[in-house]
Design an enzyme around this catalytic site. Structure first.
Site, PDB file in Angstrom:
ATOM      1  CD  GLU A 258      -1.625   2.150   1.925  1.00 10.17           C
ATOM      2  OE1 GLU A 258      -1.099   3.044   1.235  1.00 10.17           O
ATOM      3  OE2 GLU A 258      -1.831   2.229   3.135  1.00 10.17           O
TER       4      GLU A 258
ATOM      5  CB  CYS B  30      -2.310   5.850   3.453  1.00  7.89           C
ATOM      6  SG  CYS B  30      -1.562   4.917   4.755  1.00  7.89           S
TER       7      CYS B  30
END
Lengths: 498, 498
Positions: free
Chosen positions: A231, A268
């Site tokens: 990720e 994120c």
């Protein structure tokens, strides 16, 4: 700090041995282990939070919350595997008249997994984080490469898991913990070495694009390629439309500023890009945003490296042609502190300059002022893959811009209707992961029970006597899991006389 | 025959346009389409079988059977998607008191898929084969690169699908059919060009290791890497144990010879390797195998290229040191015909010579005569990943050799207890795919309804008004699919007043 090759090899060999044990464990065995880990994390004293605070500069309440979330991950993934959802047992019974064999399939752990701790989540995405919990849930041993930013915290969490391994009498290789930088006497990074090791079968990673992509490349150039679930971040665009901007620009500006600067922007899912069409609504939004950002104080970032990157990337983007500062915190930042900043430019400029699509990890936002919705549509079309995209609008806005709604479906893992993308709930319906380059594999999530799916593979048994089948596939279904038997979902045992 | 780049680009662009349509279709829409394709294939006249026979040399009964299987694939995958099994709908309802959002996730087609037809299954693994059916089931447009070995057959099947697209009024790009070798004026193969195209999002392939691996490498070196599901063959070892060899060596030999030579040995699951420990039982087996193989006539292989490869690889393996012919068909083969052949050697030789682990595509078997079960265990440990491994034994054999049973679990996608691996049933419990290098991704099957899972990715919606959600996630559940709502599986609608 470096590590000897022999030490790393031994870690991997122990993991491979432990896999032979774990692959014959049941979902109930693993769930019991996971509940025990959760209980132990819950009982950890203030030392954990204090250590994490010292190492990461993250404030106490945030760390307390992240600890709770981490415990919740272990428990909810344990709950989930006991239903059989990730066992995916399918049983097609023999039918000799039709020449049909007895075939039974289930999901088995894929093998030893290497997990990389993330700097920004010392608990939830690190040593005892979601990747580790989901890999063990799947039946895979884990070797964690602890993040250099919080090695002491990592060691506390590792000790909890190792203690549980001992208490359960499980092979020590079920969990390994490695700290350090390079393989001694080489220029090879420890992480690269582990990912390249033939006994490693999958990788979990949360971090930068370059970090994740380099592991992905190593994994695919192996003699036996293996999956990498990296990720790698995202700029999480917010598209704001005319009705919402006219109806409540102030609230939207407040919410955006709060999300953009939450945790010093170190998420994120930080909404680094905001797109809207010029007009009265946007003018009001800009004014409110300026006021909101001015009042938010700079705060210490995770570490010096992250601060240096933030400053460098912030000034790179800010100094592009036709980019101007819209608002900055009115408090100057000390060294190491991230100062909330929003810059703005027009759509034409954004579309022509790729640098403006780069992630700036920290409290930095870029506002795009488009002349028309055609420009907005073009921006949506040109976007890279994202973890999240937010549609800030009313129902009338959606109806007027179904084309844009349709485009953003292809560009993200999670689509929000209003609200802000920070705050990733640990639930079945969560998708944390999106089209490349936000992650290496958009087919999987790294948050929520579905993250277990990353670490299994199916294995079929044809015509095996009941006694040799894994517990999950035996007639009796002593585990009480949901199975698909002759095409229908059931928890019932199979009548072996039938 | 070559194709213009512009033509290929147009095919891909049409597929990308069609994806925008398909991604908003429901499982019911797609199932209706798939049933229609199945019905049309069923109604095709004798021309289909005659053409396939002329192009592939496969006999009529085999082709009739394969046609039935192909129809069954379209219908059973259509049945499967309407249950919601591959929609994987998860709904977590809002709980404002706990600060929880309404989050709903489902699986959406990943995008346009390129499918490569296989030489050995002109129907079931080619133009209208399982990859195409499962990709359309998932909501993905398909471009088939038809196999050069059966272009007319491929065109008949393509016409069936294109006719269905027209009848349904679907965009023409839902299905594309490309024949030929290279992109005109370049040295680039058409397949490589398509796999490298940025609008293509996944690849299905059945064929050789080198073919599959080269597509895998292209896909992973793209700016945006994409998944490649390549099933690349296998030598499908049969491990035979002492009790079964003593109890019924003759039947085992007959079954083995029949499976080895079925379809002139041209199956991915052909059992090319047989391993046993020396002794009376094995001697009887060898004698019976010799007799069985002698009596099996050579038959025409799929095409000259495959025959040439067979002859080349057969003589490569046969001429390795310490390898001797055990038995050959007593009928000499004409050019183009595969002559059934079994060679044998000892375990030590097999373990020392990697060439002996190479697949020989055709009616060729290698018998390993081991001195001890320690040698057999070593062979199991050294094996490459396989589609299937067969344990030929009694329950007593399994109990005596649990260590070997445990090792082979790591080496294959499907484990058989007796019987032979040829004959891959199209059922939920089938796993066709195994650890590398038998396939590029052991986490998925290319046969059975689960093959649909290859071509989807999850997409989450947070706080969206019901009216804008995909039908699969709306409160009403008009599709009647199984969904996980707040953690529990249900077909019930959601009471929007609650």
């Amino acid at each position: 700090m470096n590590q000897k090759k022999e030490y790393l090899d031994r870690c991997v060999e122990l993991a491979a041995e432990a896999y032979q044990f774990l692959k014959n464990s049941t979902v109930k065995d693993r769930a019991a282990f996971m509940y025990a880990v959760a209980d132990k994390i819950e009982k950890l004293g203030p030392e954990l939070i204090e250590t994490a605070n010292q190492e990461s500069a993250l404030p106490f309440p945030r760390l307390e919350g992240e600890k709770g979330r981490t415990i919740g991950q272990w428990r909810s993934y344990a709950d989930a595997i006991t239903t059989g959802l990730y066992t995916e047992a399918r049983i097609d019974l023999a039918n000799p008249e039709k020449g049909k064999n007895d075939i039974r399939k289930y999901s088995i752990g894929i093998g030893p997994v290497v997990v990389f701790g993330a700097s920004n989540f010392p608990f939830a995405f690190s040593t005892a984080g979601g990747d580790t919990a989901s890999a063990i849930a799947a039946g895979c041993p884990v070797i964690v490469k602890g993040h250099s930013g919080h090695q002491k915290t990592s060691s506390i969490m590792a000790a909890v898991i190792l203690e549980t391994v001992q208490e359960f009498g499980w092979p020590e290789g079920v969990f390994g913990h490695v700290l350090g930088n390079e393989v001694e006497g080489t220029n090879t990074k420890i992480g690269a070495y582990l990912v390249g090791h033939e006994l490693i079968k999958a990788v979990g990673f949360t971090g930068s694009y370059w970090g994740g992509k380099s592991l992905f490349d190593i994994a695919n150039q192996r003699k036996e390629p293996i999956p990498v679930f990296a990720e790698m971040g995202s700029i999480n665009p917010v598209f704001a439309f005319s009705h919402i901007l006219e109806e409540n620009p102030e609230q939207l500006a407040k919410d955006y500023a709060a999300s953009l600067t939450l945790g010093v922007g170190q998420f994120c899912t930080n909404p680094g890009l905001f797109i809207a069409v010029k007009g009265d609504g946007l003018n009001k939004f800009k004014k409110a945003l300026q006021e909101a950002v001015i009042g938010i104080s700079p705060a210490k970032m995770l570490n010096q490296g992250i601060y240096d990157h933030f400053e460098k990337n912030k000034s790179l983007l800010s100094n592009q042609p036709s980019v101007e500062v819209l608002s900055e915190s009115n408090t100057l930042a000390e060294n190491g502190q991230g100062r909330p900043t929003v810059v703005h430019t027009n759509a034409k400029n954004f579309l022509e300059n790729e640098i403006l699509s780069e992630e700036v990890f920290g409290p930095f936002g870029l506002l795009i002022e488009a002349d028309t919705y055609e420009e907005v549509e073009k921006i949506a079309k040109e976007l890279n893959g994202q973890l999240t995209i937010t549609f800030a609008g009313t129902s009338a806005d959606v109806k007027e811009h179904l084309n844009i709604f349709n485009i953003i479906k292809d560009k993200a893992g999670r689509l929000l209707f209003n609200g802000m993308p920070t705050g990733v709930e640990v639930v079945y319906a969560m998708q944390h992961g999106g089209p490349f380059p936000s992650s290496t594999d958009p087919r999987f999530t790294s948050v929520g029970p579905d993250s277990v799916k990353r670490f299994v593979r199916p294995l079929s048994f044809q015509n095996w006597p009941n006694e040799f089948l894994p517990e999950e596939l035996k007639n009796e279904n002593t585990l009480g899991i949901q199975r698909i038997v002759n095409g229908s979902s059931t928890q019932n045992p199979i009548n072996s006389q039938s």
